[in-house]
Design an enzyme around this catalytic site. Sequence first.
Site, PDB file in Angstrom:
ATOM      1  CG  ASP A   1      -2.034   1.002   1.143  1.00  0.00           C
ATOM      2  OD1 ASP A   1      -3.198   0.571   1.036  1.00  0.00           O
ATOM      3  OD2 ASP A   1      -1.753   2.216   1.174  1.00  0.00           O
TER       4      ASP A   1
ATOM      5  N   GLY B   1     -15.102   3.607   3.985  1.00  0.00           N
ATOM      6  CA  GLY B   1     -13.713   4.013   3.798  1.00  0.00           C
ATOM      7  C   GLY B   1     -13.103   3.607   2.471  1.00  0.00           C
TER       8      GLY B   1
ATOM      9  CG  HIS C   1      -8.501  -2.543  -2.486  1.00  0.00           C
ATOM     10  ND1 HIS C   1      -9.421  -1.783  -3.175  1.00  0.00           N
ATOM     11  CD2 HIS C   1      -8.282  -1.883  -1.314  1.00  0.00           C
ATOM     12  CE1 HIS C   1      -9.752  -0.719  -2.454  1.00  0.00           C
ATOM     13  NE2 HIS C   1      -9.078  -0.757  -1.316  1.00  0.00           N
TER      14      HIS C   1
ATOM     15  CG  HIS D   1      -6.898  -2.735   3.014  1.00  0.00           C
ATOM     16  ND1 HIS D   1      -6.085  -1.629   2.889  1.00  0.00           N
ATOM     17  CD2 HIS D   1      -8.074  -2.375   2.435  1.00  0.00           C
ATOM     18  CE1 HIS D   1      -6.729  -0.652   2.281  1.00  0.00           C
ATOM     19  NE2 HIS D   1      -7.951  -1.084   1.992  1.00  0.00           N
TER      20      HIS D   1
HETATM   21  P1  DGP Z   1      -9.470   1.874   0.349  1.00  0.00           P
HETATM   22  O1  DGP Z   1      -9.502   3.169   1.107  1.00  0.00           O
HETATM   23  O2  DGP Z   1      -9.952   0.678   1.142  1.00  0.00           O
HETATM   24  O3  DGP Z   1     -10.137   2.005  -0.997  1.00  0.00           O
HETATM   25  O4  DGP Z   1      -7.917   1.593   0.092  1.00  0.00           O
HETATM   26  C1  DGP Z   1      -7.208   2.122  -0.986  1.00  0.00           C
HETATM   27  C2  DGP Z   1      -5.767   2.004  -0.647  1.00  0.00           C
HETATM   28  O5  DGP Z   1      -5.030   2.110  -1.844  1.00  0.00           O
HETATM   29  C3  DGP Z   1      -5.243   3.094   0.272  1.00  0.00           C
HETATM   30  O6  DGP Z   1      -4.773   2.499   1.484  1.00  0.00           O
HETATM   31  C4  DGP Z   1      -4.101   3.750  -0.489  1.00  0.00           C
HETATM   32  C5  DGP Z   1      -3.832   2.780  -1.599  1.00  0.00           C
HETATM   33  N1  DGP Z   1      -3.447   3.365  -2.861  1.00  0.00           N
HETATM   34  C6  DGP Z   1      -4.116   4.312  -3.554  1.00  0.00           C
HETATM   35  N2  DGP Z   1      -3.485   4.588  -4.708  1.00  0.00           N
HETATM   36  C7  DGP Z   1      -2.401   3.771  -4.750  1.00  0.00           C
HETATM   37  C8  DGP Z   1      -1.364   3.575  -5.705  1.00  0.00           C
HETATM   38  O7  DGP Z   1      -1.303   4.205  -6.759  1.00  0.00           O
HETATM   39  N3  DGP Z   1      -0.428   2.641  -5.398  1.00  0.00           N
HETATM   40  C9  DGP Z   1      -0.467   1.911  -4.249  1.00  0.00           C
HETATM   41  N4  DGP Z   1       0.507   1.038  -4.041  1.00  0.00           N
HETATM   42  N5  DGP Z   1      -1.442   2.061  -3.330  1.00  0.00           N
HETATM   43  C10 DGP Z   1      -2.385   2.993  -3.582  1.00  0.00           C
END
Ligand code: DGP
Length: 110
Positions: free
Chosen positions: A28, A89, A96, A98
Site C-alpha cells: 500500500d 472508507g 482489494h 487489505h
Molecule cells: P481503500 O480506502 O480501502 O479504498 O484503500 C485504498 C488504498 O489504496 C489506500 O490504502 C491507499 C492505496 N493506494 C491508492 N493509490 C495507490 C497507488 O497508486 N499505489 C499503491 N501502491 N497504493 C495505492
Amino acid sequence: MCIFCKIASGQISAELLYESPTVVAFNDLEPQAPTHVLIIPKAHYENAAEAASADSTTFAELFTVAKKIAAERGLDGYRMTFNTGASAGQSVFHAHLHLLGGRAFAWPPG
Ligand code: DGP
C-alpha cells in the site's frame, strides 16, 4: 482505466509481491501498519461484493495469497479488510483485500 487496473496490467509500476494469472499483491502507498499489502483481482470489480459474485474462485485466491504472505512474514496475527463503499472508507473502486500486520489492532475499528 482505474489506478489498480493500471498496476495489474503493468501500466503503472509497483513492486509486485505476488502475481498469478488472476491476482496481484503489492505494498500500500500509505501503509497503516508495518505490513500493509493490497491483494487485488486483475479483473476490474468495483468492490468485494461484486468480485465475490462474479468470480468466487479468484475471490478465494485473495485470501490464499494473504495467508501465504502473512506466513512468509511470520505474522502471528493479522487483519484482513475489504472497505466496501465510500461510507466504509473505500477510496479506490477496484476490489482489494487489505492485509495488515506487525502491530496490535484495536476492536471495534474506527
Ligand atoms: P481503500 O480506502 O480501502 O479504498 O484503500 C485504498 C488504498 O489504496 C489506500 O490504502 C491507499 C492505496 N493506494 C491508492 N493509490 C495507490 C497507488 O497508486 N499505489 C499503491 N501502491 N497504493 C495505492
